[in-house]
Design a protein around this motif. Structure first.
Motif, PDB file in Angstrom:
ATOM      1  N   VAL A 132       0.834  -1.203   0.000  1.00 56.81           N
ATOM      2  CA  VAL A 132       0.000   0.000   0.000  1.00 56.81           C
ATOM      3  C   VAL A 132       0.873   1.259   0.000  1.00 56.81           C
ATOM      4  CG1 VAL A 132      -1.650   1.337   1.373  1.00 56.81           C
ATOM      5  CG2 VAL A 132      -2.012  -1.109   1.019  1.00 56.81           C
ATOM      6  N   ALA A 133       1.923   1.267   0.818  1.00 58.28           N
ATOM      7  CA  ALA A 133       2.818   2.432   0.874  1.00 58.28           C
ATOM      8  C   ALA A 133       3.502   2.666  -0.468  1.00 58.28           C
ATOM      9  CB  ALA A 133       3.855   2.240   1.978  1.00 58.28           C
ATOM     10  N   LEU A 134       3.986   1.597  -1.088  1.00 59.35           N
ATOM     11  CA  LEU A 134       4.616   1.740  -2.408  1.00 59.35           C
ATOM     12  C   LEU A 134       3.618   2.237  -3.443  1.00 59.35           C
ATOM     13  CD1 LEU A 134       6.985  -1.349  -2.620  1.00 59.35           C
ATOM     14  CD2 LEU A 134       7.621   1.069  -2.582  1.00 59.35           C
ATOM     15  N   GLY A 135       2.397   1.716  -3.387  1.00 61.58           N
ATOM     16  CA  GLY A 135       1.362   2.191  -4.310  1.00 61.58           C
ATOM     17  C   GLY A 135       1.071   3.665  -4.111  1.00 61.58           C
ATOM     18  N   PHE A 136       1.046   4.095  -2.862  1.00 58.60           N
ATOM     19  CA  PHE A 136       0.798   5.501  -2.560  1.00 58.60           C
ATOM     20  C   PHE A 136       1.940   6.373  -3.096  1.00 58.60           C
ATOM     21  CE2 PHE A 136       0.236   9.260   0.087  1.00 58.60           C
ATOM     22  CZ  PHE A 136      -1.141   9.393   0.105  1.00 58.60           C
ATOM     23  N   ILE A 137       3.171   5.929  -2.874  1.00 55.80           N
ATOM     24  CA  ILE A 137       4.338   6.702  -3.325  1.00 55.80           C
ATOM     25  C   ILE A 137       4.396   6.764  -4.848  1.00 55.80           C
ATOM     26  CG2 ILE A 137       6.866   6.711  -3.397  1.00 55.80           C
ATOM     27  CD1 ILE A 137       6.730   5.549  -0.489  1.00 55.80           C
ATOM     28  N   VAL A 138       4.243   5.617  -5.493  1.00 55.36           N
ATOM     29  CA  VAL A 138       4.299   5.576  -6.959  1.00 55.36           C
ATOM     30  C   VAL A 138       3.130   6.362  -7.561  1.00 55.36           C
ATOM     31  CG1 VAL A 138       4.128   4.051  -8.959  1.00 55.36           C
ATOM     32  CG2 VAL A 138       5.617   3.439  -7.061  1.00 55.36           C
ATOM     33  N   GLY A 139       1.937   6.209  -6.980  1.00 58.34           N
ATOM     34  CA  GLY A 139       0.779   6.960  -7.473  1.00 58.34           C
ATOM     35  C   GLY A 139       0.981   8.459  -7.356  1.00 58.34           C
ATOM     36  N   THR A 140       1.540   8.890  -6.232  1.00 60.19           N
ATOM     37  CA  THR A 140       1.808  10.319  -6.048  1.00 60.19           C
ATOM     38  C   THR A 140       2.846  10.807  -7.044  1.00 60.19           C
ATOM     39  OG1 THR A 140       1.273  10.131  -3.701  1.00 60.19           O
ATOM     40  CG2 THR A 140       2.510  12.074  -4.382  1.00 60.19           C
ATOM     41  N   ALA A 141       3.890  10.029  -7.265  1.00 59.54           N
ATOM     42  CA  ALA A 141       4.942  10.435  -8.206  1.00 59.54           C
ATOM     43  C   ALA A 141       4.400  10.545  -9.627  1.00 59.54           C
ATOM     44  CB  ALA A 141       6.096   9.439  -8.154  1.00 59.54           C
ATOM     45  N   ILE A 142       3.624   9.583 -10.056  1.00 61.57           N
ATOM     46  CA  ILE A 142       3.080   9.608 -11.421  1.00 61.57           C
ATOM     47  C   ILE A 142       2.083  10.746 -11.577  1.00 61.57           C
ATOM     48  CG2 ILE A 142       1.637   8.337 -13.053  1.00 61.57           C
ATOM     49  CD1 ILE A 142       3.052   5.791 -12.073  1.00 61.57           C
ATOM     50  N   ALA A 143       1.196  10.911 -10.591  1.00 60.71           N
ATOM     51  CA  ALA A 143       0.225  12.005 -10.669  1.00 60.71           C
ATOM     52  C   ALA A 143       0.922  13.360 -10.622  1.00 60.71           C
ATOM     53  CB  ALA A 143      -0.785  11.883  -9.521  1.00 60.71           C
ATOM     54  N   ALA A 144       1.952  13.495  -9.783  1.00 60.89           N
ATOM     55  CA  ALA A 144       2.686  14.765  -9.706  1.00 60.89           C
ATOM     56  C   ALA A 144       3.374  15.067 -11.023  1.00 60.89           C
ATOM     57  CB  ALA A 144       3.707  14.707  -8.571  1.00 60.89           C
ATOM     58  N   GLN A 145       3.959  14.057 -11.630  1.00 58.41           N
ATOM     59  CA  GLN A 145       4.612  14.263 -12.926  1.00 58.41           C
ATOM     60  C   GLN A 145       3.596  14.679 -13.984  1.00 58.41           C
ATOM     61  OE1 GLN A 145       6.480  10.769 -14.518  1.00 58.41           O
ATOM     62  NE2 GLN A 145       7.833  11.952 -15.830  1.00 58.41           N
ATOM     63  N   THR A 146       2.434  14.052 -13.979  1.00 58.92           N
ATOM     64  CA  THR A 146       1.392  14.387 -14.952  1.00 58.92           C
ATOM     65  C   THR A 146       0.906  15.817 -14.748  1.00 58.92           C
ATOM     66  OG1 THR A 146       0.715  12.074 -15.007  1.00 58.92           O
ATOM     67  CG2 THR A 146      -0.855  13.692 -15.851  1.00 58.92           C
ATOM     68  N   PHE A 147       0.618  16.189 -13.494  1.00 59.76           N
ATOM     69  CA  PHE A 147       0.167  17.553 -13.226  1.00 59.76           C
ATOM     70  C   PHE A 147       1.257  18.575 -13.545  1.00 59.76           C
ATOM     71  CE2 PHE A 147      -3.176  15.721 -10.386  1.00 59.76           C
ATOM     72  CZ  PHE A 147      -4.240  16.273 -11.058  1.00 59.76           C
ATOM     73  N   TYR A 148       2.497  18.246 -13.253  1.00 61.48           N
ATOM     74  CA  TYR A 148       3.596  19.162 -13.530  1.00 61.48           C
ATOM     75  C   TYR A 148       3.738  19.383 -15.042  1.00 61.48           C
ATOM     76  CZ  TYR A 148       8.102  21.470 -13.253  1.00 61.48           C
ATOM     77  OH  TYR A 148       9.121  22.380 -13.356  1.00 61.48           O
ATOM     78  N   LEU A 149       3.662  18.303 -15.822  1.00 62.90           N
ATOM     79  CA  LEU A 149       3.743  18.441 -17.288  1.00 62.90           C
ATOM     80  C   LEU A 149       2.580  19.265 -17.817  1.00 62.90           C
ATOM     81  CD1 LEU A 149       4.987  14.920 -18.398  1.00 62.90           C
ATOM     82  CD2 LEU A 149       6.234  17.085 -18.485  1.00 62.90           C
ATOM     83  N   PHE A 150       1.392  19.061 -17.274  1.00 65.00           N
ATOM     84  CA  PHE A 150       0.248  19.861 -17.688  1.00 65.00           C
ATOM     85  C   PHE A 150       0.487  21.337 -17.367  1.00 65.00           C
ATOM     86  CE2 PHE A 150      -3.786  21.946 -16.808  1.00 65.00           C
ATOM     87  CZ  PHE A 150      -4.447  21.744 -18.013  1.00 65.00           C
ATOM     88  N   THR A 151       1.052  21.588 -16.198  1.00 67.63           N
ATOM     89  CA  THR A 151       1.337  22.964 -15.793  1.00 67.63           C
ATOM     90  C   THR A 151       2.366  23.602 -16.724  1.00 67.63           C
ATOM     91  OG1 THR A 151       0.855  22.400 -13.512  1.00 67.63           O
ATOM     92  CG2 THR A 151       2.123  24.404 -13.877  1.00 67.63           C
ATOM     93  N   ILE A 152       3.440  22.879 -17.036  1.00 71.30           N
ATOM     94  CA  ILE A 152       4.486  23.411 -17.909  1.00 71.30           C
ATOM     95  C   ILE A 152       3.932  23.685 -19.310  1.00 71.30           C
ATOM     96  CG2 ILE A 152       6.693  22.853 -19.040  1.00 71.30           C
ATOM     97  CD1 ILE A 152       6.879  23.591 -16.056  1.00 71.30           C
ATOM     98  N   GLU A 153       3.101  22.767 -19.812  1.00 74.07           N
ATOM     99  CA  GLU A 153       2.536  22.947 -21.156  1.00 74.07           C
ATOM    100  C   GLU A 153       1.586  24.139 -21.215  1.00 74.07           C
ATOM    101  OE1 GLU A 153       0.732  19.269 -22.231  1.00 74.07           O
ATOM    102  OE2 GLU A 153       2.653  18.250 -22.505  1.00 74.07           O
TER     103      GLU A 153
END
Length: 182
Positions: free
Chosen positions: A64-85
């Protein structure tokens, strides 16, 4: 009786109508010198055994902890790319008078909307799979208590808010002049 090859670990029984379960357990213990417990007590004994004697809770917690960490990292990367674009659009909004607070609310609303849609699709797919993957007449049935539903929803919401907060840094420091740059 002398020990046999197949030793029972427990016997499931139900008292006659009108008898108190606790009293029946006490009578069984006094007459047989065997332990007798109610259904709830047996449930807690089983859970306690698995929590103390096996590695299942630790392994599940790590997963569960790994899923939370990986999910946060992927979502953060997606939101960050959307922000940059879309940094020019954020700059244009700032040039038109939108403040940082308005932009923060916009990004959070977007994150919560996306996470709600994703949660709905995910929980729907899990429920559909669990319902239709169970073989007809199988004794092991699909079970999703409301606590899992609420807990998963809160975890998805937390991941979305946390990941969108990471992408908001870039929006807070953008200058409205970025709109006029080539």
């Amino acid at each position: 009786m002398p020990p046999e090859r197949k030793v029972l670990s427990f016997v499931l029984a139900e008292p006659k109508e009108g008898l108190d379960v606790g009293e029946v357990c006490r009578r069984i213990e006094s007459q047989t010198n065997l332990r007798a417990v109610t259904g709830k007590e047996f449930e807690w004994m089983t859970m306690t055994y698995f929590m103390r004697k096996t590695g299942i809770p630790v392994n599940f917690g790590i997963t569960v902890a790994l899923g939370f960490i990986v999910g946060t990292a992927i979502a953060a990367q997606t939101f960050y790319l959307f922000t940059i674009e879309n940094i020019k659009q954020y700059g244009a909004l700032k040039a038109m008078g939108a403040g940082n607070w308005s932009l923060l609310v916009m990004i959070l609303l977007q994150a919560l909307l996306v996470s709600t849609i994703g949660f709905g699709l995910g929980i729907g797919a899990a429920t559909w799979f669990g319902t239709f993957a169970t073989a007809p007449g199988a004794r092991l049935a699909f079970y999703m208590p409301w606590e899992v539903f609420i807990g998963t929803g809160l975890a998805v919401g937390a991941i979305s808010v946390l990941s969108s907060l990471l992408s908001m840094q870039r929006v807070m420091v953008v200058e409205p002049a970025v709109v006029f740059q080539g």
